[in-house]
Design an enzyme around this catalytic site. Sequence first.
Site, short mmCIF file in Angstrom:
data_model
loop_
_atom_site.label_atom_id
_atom_site.label_comp_id
_atom_site.label_asym_id
_atom_site.label_seq_id
_atom_site.Cartn_x
_atom_site.Cartn_y
_atom_site.Cartn_z
N ASP A 134 0.82 -1.22 0.00
CA ASP A 134 0.00 0.00 0.00
C ASP A 134 0.86 1.27 0.00
O ASP A 134 2.05 1.23 0.28
CB ASP A 134 -0.87 0.05 1.27
N ASP A 135 0.16 2.38 -0.26
CA ASP A 135 0.65 3.75 -0.07
C ASP A 135 1.67 4.24 -1.11
O ASP A 135 2.11 5.37 -1.05
CB ASP A 135 1.27 3.97 1.34
N HIS A 184 -6.11 2.88 -3.71
CA HIS A 184 -6.03 3.12 -2.26
C HIS A 184 -6.53 4.56 -2.03
O HIS A 184 -6.06 5.24 -1.13
CB HIS A 184 -4.58 2.94 -1.80
N HIS A 188 -5.85 9.32 0.42
CA HIS A 188 -5.70 8.51 1.62
C HIS A 188 -6.52 9.00 2.83
O HIS A 188 -6.02 9.04 3.96
CB HIS A 188 -4.21 8.42 2.00
N HIS A 282 3.94 -2.18 2.98
CA HIS A 282 3.97 -0.85 2.35
C HIS A 282 5.30 -0.71 1.60
O HIS A 282 6.36 -0.81 2.23
CB HIS A 282 3.81 0.24 3.42
NI NI Z 1 -2.53 3.25 3.53
#
Ligand code: NI
Length: 332
Positions: A134-135, A184, A188, A282
Amino acid sequence: MKSGAGSSRGLRIALIAVCSAAGLLAAGFGICAVKLKTAGDSFAITDSLMKAQQRETEQSISGLRSQLKAQQEQAAGVESQLAQWERRAMDAESRSSKLESENSALQSEIDRLKSAAQSPSAPDNRKLIALTFDDGPGDTTSRLLDELKKRNMKATFFVVGNRVNRYVSTLKRASDEGHEIGTHTYSHPNLTRLSRQEKADEIQRSIQAITAITGQPITLLRPPGGSYDDELKAYCSEQNLRIIYWSVDTRDWESHNKSSILSTAFQSGPYGVRNGAIVLMHDIYPDTVDAAVEMMDRLQKEGYTTVTVSELLRIRKNGGIAGEVYTSALPQ
Ligand code: NI
């Protein structure tokens, strides 16, 4: 007197003799002339005969020539007809061999389907696992892509929309190399604190930013912080998005420590690595990439096949249902 009468008689005889001779000579000339004339006529006749014969011959030669020409033309016609037939025969032959090969391909497909119908396909007994990041994208994503590529492993990246313009080539590369890209959101946020319209804007804006680069449709959403509500589920159901949670939380964002990440991931029980697990990491932290590299080697040693989330859902959940939440896809 007597001697006088005798000499006149001799003269008459001589005259008669001379005349006779002259007559004979004249007759001889006559005959010769007739003969000569006859011979001349004979020459003339022969000449005209020959000419007639020659004409006749010439005519027959020209007749033969035109006959030959006609025959040659006919032969050429026959030859071109034959060539045409030959071409048609060849065409027919190639069509027939094409049909034959198509037929045999169809037959083998029929056989395959028949045998598949008789014995249901063997269950997929592979140990499957989905690694998710993620991210990103971030500065460390490329190194992770290198390591995945070395091992021919596929992962899933849940990308933040407002980051993609800084990492266009990284995102494009990830998609091109067969990894799955999910959303995602764009910035955020905690989606449960947003109105329906704001949720929709966050999701649609990110999908537009990502697909503009990858050209691939997006069917997965990972809500930031794992926060979702019924409104989000209903929206995802309309938008053909599956909500992807996780069963293994490595807490990499918290520890920033390779061995801690690994021990958390490989714990025993339902929160550790197992067949059908979805692992959360991540890709924007160097320690996470280090841990992920070791994790890949260990998973490989333990006989796991790493697949994208959609592949896992396809194999285990018949593709999954939009609006549903998935934390793992364990074998049945
Ligand atoms: Ni996240």
